[in-house]
Design an enzyme around this catalytic site. Structure first.
Site, PDB file in Angstrom:
ATOM      1  N   GLY A  15       0.813  -1.208   0.000  1.00 47.81           N
ATOM      2  CA  GLY A  15       0.000   0.000   0.000  1.00 47.81           C
ATOM      3  C   GLY A  15       0.845   1.255   0.000  1.00 47.81           C
ATOM      4  O   GLY A  15       2.074   1.202   0.135  1.00 47.81           O
ATOM      5  N   GLY A  17       1.544   4.803   1.849  1.00 49.32           N
ATOM      6  CA  GLY A  17       1.356   5.564   3.074  1.00 49.32           C
ATOM      7  C   GLY A  17       1.464   7.050   2.805  1.00 49.32           C
ATOM      8  O   GLY A  17       1.705   7.482   1.671  1.00 49.32           O
ATOM      9  N   MET A  19       3.759   9.001   3.722  1.00 41.46           N
ATOM     10  CA  MET A  19       5.131   9.452   3.489  1.00 41.46           C
ATOM     11  C   MET A  19       5.943   8.498   2.632  1.00 41.46           C
ATOM     12  O   MET A  19       7.111   8.748   2.357  1.00 41.46           O
ATOM     13  CB  MET A  19       5.835   9.669   4.844  1.00 41.46           C
ATOM     14  N   VAL A  22       4.567   0.956   1.470  1.00 43.62           N
ATOM     15  CA  VAL A  22       4.731  -0.194   2.356  1.00 43.62           C
ATOM     16  C   VAL A  22       4.833  -1.444   1.488  1.00 43.62           C
ATOM     17  O   VAL A  22       3.992  -1.680   0.613  1.00 43.62           O
ATOM     18  CB  VAL A  22       3.550  -0.322   3.342  1.00 43.62           C
ATOM     19  N   LYS A  37       8.183  -0.574   5.801  1.00 43.19           N
ATOM     20  CA  LYS A  37       7.577   0.752   5.669  1.00 43.19           C
ATOM     21  C   LYS A  37       8.676   1.727   5.271  1.00 43.19           C
ATOM     22  O   LYS A  37       9.717   1.805   5.920  1.00 43.19           O
ATOM     23  CB  LYS A  37       6.940   1.171   6.989  1.00 43.19           C
ATOM     24  N   ASP A 133      -2.230   9.132  17.447  1.00 45.44           N
ATOM     25  CA  ASP A 133      -3.014   8.999  16.212  1.00 45.44           C
ATOM     26  C   ASP A 133      -3.793   7.686  16.222  1.00 45.44           C
ATOM     27  O   ASP A 133      -3.766   6.920  15.268  1.00 45.44           O
ATOM     28  CB  ASP A 133      -2.085   9.078  14.995  1.00 45.44           C
TER      29      ASP A 133
END
Length: 272
Positions: A15, A17, A19, A22, A37, A133
């Protein structure tokens, strides 16, 4: 797609992210599949320093933690303009995707999931780490309903060298605590509020604080008392109403002070 990061063989993309990307990867030293990541450091200098700082902060924060409800960090490194964290590869689904499937989860299952998250947060808080978060997209549900907290990217540690500018707010507006909205100092009670928002949404199918824009949501967070969950879902026990209200109290001293107490109350209701 890149084929290698450090010693890790890239197997596929999981996926995108905020920034970076991943990846699913393999560690050839021990033949283990991991999640990688990444963060692209080829950014403007002012952005680069902040993002790199937050990225390594995630590795440092989560890397200190060993708990069944927190994703395990294995390694951190850098390849040219790409920094990366190698972590436990989780076979499961984001809680957000499960919630988006439509229909409310059974109340007992909701209480179990949120109690697991609260237990993981309680452990992190013992080490002075506040997630900052907490939201469904940062929660993974894996085999047999086991829950893992991910993404400590904006976690705040007492010894952290990463600072936010005055008035700069980190987090997701719908799940922010009142103190986050106001740009004030946050401690473990901010995570408890955010988890209370998530609990409310899971029980009722709607967020407790809503608005047409970020400012409207923030206003609601600061000023509105949401309707008790069982007015929207009759399956919610009265005691759960009290738990939700205590988690979502705007005054810090009246809120749950420790995530462990939040988890204990949720489990007590689940087991009734």
């Amino acid at each position: 797609m890149i084929s290698q990061l450090g010693r890790y063989e890239i197997l596929g993309e999981l996926g995108q992210g905020a920034m970076g990307v991943v990846y699913r990867a393999r560690d050839p030293l021990i033949d283990r599949v991991v999640a990688i990541k990444t963060i692209n450091l080829g950014l403007a200098l002012d952005e680069k320093e902040e993002y790199e700082g937050r990225f390594y902060q995630e590795a440092k924060a989560a890397g200190r933690l060993s708990h069944p409800n927190i994703v395990t960090i294995y390694d951190v490194g850098r390849n040219d303009d790409v920094a990366y964290i190698a972590m436990e590869f989780l076979e499961g689904r984001e809680l957000r995707d499960i919630m988006n499937d439509g229909g409310l989860l059974p109340v007992q299952q909701v209480l179990d999931i949120v109690a697991q998250v609260a237990s993981g947060l309680a452990y992190a808080h013992e080490f002075g780490i506040v997630h900052r978060d907490v939201k469904p997209s940062n929660i993974m549900v894996v085999r047999d309903g086991h829950v893992k907290i991910t993404d400590f990217g904006i976690a705040r540690m007492a010894s952290s060298a990463v600072r936010t500018q005055t008035g700069m707010v980190l987090g997701s507006p719908k799940y922010m605590s009142p103190e986050q909205v106001m740009g004030k100092f946050t401690d473990q009670r901010s995570d408890i509020f955010s988890l209370g928002v998530m609990l409310y949404e899971m029980l009722t199918g709607q967020a407790p604080f809503v608005g047409d824009n970020v400012n409207a949501i923030m206003y609601q967070t600061l000023n509105t008392i949401p309707a008790p969950p069982n007015t929207l879902n009759s399956a919610v026990p009265q005691m759960v109403n009290f738990i939700v209200a205590k988690a979502l109290t705007k005054g810090l001293e009246d809120r749950y002070q420790e995530a462990k107490d939040f988890a204990d109350d949720l489990r007590s209701c689940r087991d009734m």
